[in-house]
Design a protein around this motif. Structure first.
Motif, mmCIF file in Angstrom:
data_model
loop_
_atom_site.group_PDB
_atom_site.id
_atom_site.type_symbol
_atom_site.label_atom_id
_atom_site.label_comp_id
_atom_site.label_asym_id
_atom_site.label_seq_id
_atom_site.Cartn_x
_atom_site.Cartn_y
_atom_site.Cartn_z
ATOM 1 N N GLY A 57 0.813 -1.218 0.000
ATOM 2 C CA GLY A 57 0.000 0.000 0.000
ATOM 3 C C GLY A 57 0.844 1.264 0.000
ATOM 4 N N MET A 58 1.952 1.251 0.740
ATOM 5 C CA MET A 58 2.829 2.432 0.758
ATOM 6 C C MET A 58 3.484 2.638 -0.604
ATOM 7 S SD MET A 58 4.606 2.062 4.528
ATOM 8 C CE MET A 58 5.600 3.525 4.249
ATOM 9 N N ALA A 59 3.835 1.505 -1.252
ATOM 10 C CA ALA A 59 4.398 1.638 -2.596
ATOM 11 C C ALA A 59 3.371 2.216 -3.564
ATOM 12 C CB ALA A 59 4.888 0.271 -3.079
ATOM 13 N N TRP A 60 2.113 1.852 -3.412
ATOM 14 C CA TRP A 60 1.047 2.396 -4.273
ATOM 15 C C TRP A 60 0.913 3.896 -4.054
ATOM 16 C CZ3 TRP A 60 -3.869 4.504 -3.094
ATOM 17 C CH2 TRP A 60 -4.728 4.633 -4.183
ATOM 18 N N LEU A 61 0.891 4.326 -2.785
ATOM 19 C CA LEU A 61 0.783 5.757 -2.501
ATOM 20 C C LEU A 61 2.025 6.512 -2.966
ATOM 21 C CD1 LEU A 61 -0.793 5.666 1.081
ATOM 22 C CD2 LEU A 61 -1.914 6.289 -1.059
ATOM 23 N N GLY A 62 3.220 5.910 -2.751
ATOM 24 C CA GLY A 62 4.448 6.584 -3.161
ATOM 25 C C GLY A 62 4.542 6.754 -4.668
ATOM 26 N N VAL A 104 11.206 8.968 -13.750
ATOM 27 C CA VAL A 104 10.026 9.300 -14.557
ATOM 28 C C VAL A 104 10.381 9.146 -16.036
ATOM 29 C CG1 VAL A 104 8.296 11.040 -15.098
ATOM 30 C CG2 VAL A 104 9.240 10.900 -12.782
ATOM 31 N N ARG A 105 9.618 8.317 -16.728
ATOM 32 C CA ARG A 105 9.795 8.134 -18.169
ATOM 33 C C ARG A 105 8.766 8.994 -18.902
ATOM 34 N NH1 ARG A 105 9.589 2.950 -16.272
ATOM 35 N NH2 ARG A 105 7.614 2.575 -17.351
ATOM 36 N N MET A 106 9.217 9.683 -19.977
ATOM 37 C CA MET A 106 8.348 10.562 -20.752
ATOM 38 C C MET A 106 8.260 10.042 -22.184
ATOM 39 S SD MET A 106 9.645 14.322 -19.486
ATOM 40 C CE MET A 106 11.366 13.951 -19.850
ATOM 41 N N LEU A 150 3.477 10.058 -18.932
ATOM 42 C CA LEU A 150 4.469 9.923 -17.868
ATOM 43 C C LEU A 150 4.297 8.549 -17.233
ATOM 44 C CD1 LEU A 150 4.184 13.427 -16.136
ATOM 45 C CD2 LEU A 150 5.679 12.744 -18.015
ATOM 46 N N ARG A 151 5.398 7.825 -17.070
ATOM 47 C CA ARG A 151 5.376 6.492 -16.477
ATOM 48 C C ARG A 151 6.488 6.397 -15.449
ATOM 49 N NH1 ARG A 151 1.360 6.798 -18.824
ATOM 50 N NH2 ARG A 151 0.438 5.409 -20.403
ATOM 51 N N SER A 152 6.217 5.618 -14.387
ATOM 52 C CA SER A 152 7.224 5.432 -13.347
ATOM 53 C C SER A 152 6.944 4.143 -12.590
ATOM 54 C CB SER A 152 7.230 6.624 -12.381
ATOM 55 O OG SER A 152 8.146 6.410 -11.328
ATOM 56 N N GLY A 153 8.014 3.418 -12.240
ATOM 57 C CA GLY A 153 7.903 2.227 -11.398
ATOM 58 C C GLY A 153 8.351 2.481 -9.978
ATOM 59 N N PHE A 154 8.577 3.754 -9.641
ATOM 60 C CA PHE A 154 8.985 4.124 -8.293
ATOM 61 C C PHE A 154 7.876 3.804 -7.293
ATOM 62 C CE2 PHE A 154 9.340 7.241 -4.880
ATOM 63 C CZ PHE A 154 10.679 7.112 -4.521
ATOM 64 N N PRO A 155 8.186 3.319 -6.037
ATOM 65 C CA PRO A 155 9.553 3.214 -5.510
ATOM 66 C C PRO A 155 10.229 1.846 -5.664
ATOM 67 C CG PRO A 155 7.959 3.031 -3.740
ATOM 68 C CD PRO A 155 7.166 3.247 -4.993
#
Length: 388
Positions: A57-62, A104-106, A150-155
């Motif tokens: 859940g924290m990863a989802w919020l982050g 962040v991927r653009m 915009l795409r990101s796999g963070f964190p």
């Protein structure tokens, strides 16, 4: 000319998160551990399962917070020719004051379904990250809004978080200029074209014969075989003599239409090739200093002059926005051609085969130039194209 624009925060799109493989693995292991811990009354095992779900859940919020409050801008030329390489700068700005953005991927979609992608490893809070790329758009087109994803796999890569914005700014891609082979034929518009190595004032007309050499004659005009024979007879050198330059067009009218009366199939590739030929012809006439006017059925037969560079650019923009007209009729084509003065040179382009519309052309004092788009043209590396 360069344009730029920014996507405001109030226009942010919805953030979407998609679970990835490692996220499903963590969720599955956590649920199993929680279930087994509850069944066996094992507090440690159950706590590990709960911790795994909390981490998920924290990863989802982050991940969602990582893409929130990000603005995007760009700098790009207003108009570019197809096939030319031009610079483009993308800028990703972090509007937060405390929290940075990472990984962040653009990806921006340009006319012709061309996609330009990049990656910002770190975007500090209150600052921005720049991406400078060189772009080449292979096809003509235009657009006022350009989707930016915009795409990101963070964190931790458990979720793939994405957003879609829109970059504002009209980008016009001119057709790739191609010069038809018919325009390179001697005597079509000019007895000696500058591309053949002779200027307009020194252009040579039709060959007349030989005459005796006179002081001031260029060495290149000497006819050496005839001069050798003349010297053997005791006479002097001989040079080639030509008539003065003949026809030179005072104005050209370039007409494009999609009329055909033989039921030929519509070929989108021929339509694009014909537009490229019109673009190359207009630039060729402008380079020769011949005033030109362009008319087309997809533009309602409006006359577009091409004398100055600004007018030439306007004609190129009309071609970039062109959409094929399916209902052009013979009387419309004849009506447009009747407006052309008898002293003007007429060049007619079409994406249909010439036998399907040539009988509809009116008889004129000057011959009508009708390039055939069915033969493939290969553009030169420079401004113009050359047929094979």
């Amino acid at each position: 000319m360069v344009q730029g624009g920014w996507v405001e925060r109030k226009r942010e799109s919805r953030i979407v998160s998609q679970v990835q493989g490692r996220g499903w693995s963590l969720a599955g292991v956590s649920v199993v551990m929680l279930g087994v811990g509850m069944w066996r009354i094992d507090g440690v095992l159950a706590a590990l399962g709960v911790a795994g779900l909390i981490l998920l859940g924290m990863a989802w919020l982050g991940g969602r917070w990582n893409l929130a409050h990000l603005g995007a801008g760009w700098e790009v030329p207003w108009n570019v020719p197809a096939g030319a390489v031009f610079p483009m700068r993308l800028e990703l700005r972090n509007g937060r004051r405390l929290v940075d953005a990472f990984g962040v991927r653009m990806e921006v979609e340009l006319p012709g379904k061309t996609r330009v992608a990049g990656r910002a490893v770190w975007v500090p809070a209150g600052s921005s990250a720049d991406l400078e790329v060189r772009v080449c758009l292979p096809e003509r087109g235009w657009a006022e809004r350009h989707p930016l994803r915009l795409r990101s796999g963070f964190p931790l890569g458990f979720f793939e978080t994405g957003r879609t914005l829109e970059l504002e700014g009209e980008l016009v891609v001119f057709p790739k200029p191609v010069l038809p082979r018919e325009m390179r034929a001697a005597g079509v518009l000019l007895d000696a074209s500058p591309v053949d190595g002779a200027s307009l004032g020194e252009a040579a007309g039709e060959p007349r014969g030989l005459r005796a050499w006179r002081p001031g004659d260029a060495p290149g005009k000497l006819d050496w075989p005839a001069s050798v024979r003349s010297r053997a007879r005791g006479a002097g050198l001989l040079v080639r003599e030509s008539d003065p330059p003949g026809f030179h067009a005072k104005r050209c009218v370039v007409v494009f239409h999609s009329f055909g009366m033989d039921g030929s199939l519509i070929r989108p590739d021929r339509f694009e090739r014909a537009l490229s030929m019109v673009a190359g012809t207009m630039r060729h006439l402008h380079a020769l200093g011949i005033p030109a006017v362009m008319m087309a059925d997809f533009d309602g037969w409006v006359e577009h002059p091409s004398v100055t560079r600004t007018q030439l650019a306007a004609c190129q923009e009309v071609l970039a926005r062109a959409v094929r007209v399916a209902g052009t009729e013979a009387h419309e084509l004849k009506g447009a051609l009747m407006k052309v003065d008898e002293d003007d040179s007429l060049i007619v382009f079409s994406d249909m085969p010439p036998p399907a519309w040539k009988p509809s052309l009116p008889k004129r004092r000057l011959p009508v130039i009708t390039p055939d788009v069915r033969r493939k043209r290969v553009p030169r590396a420079g401004m113009k194209g050359e047929g094979r």
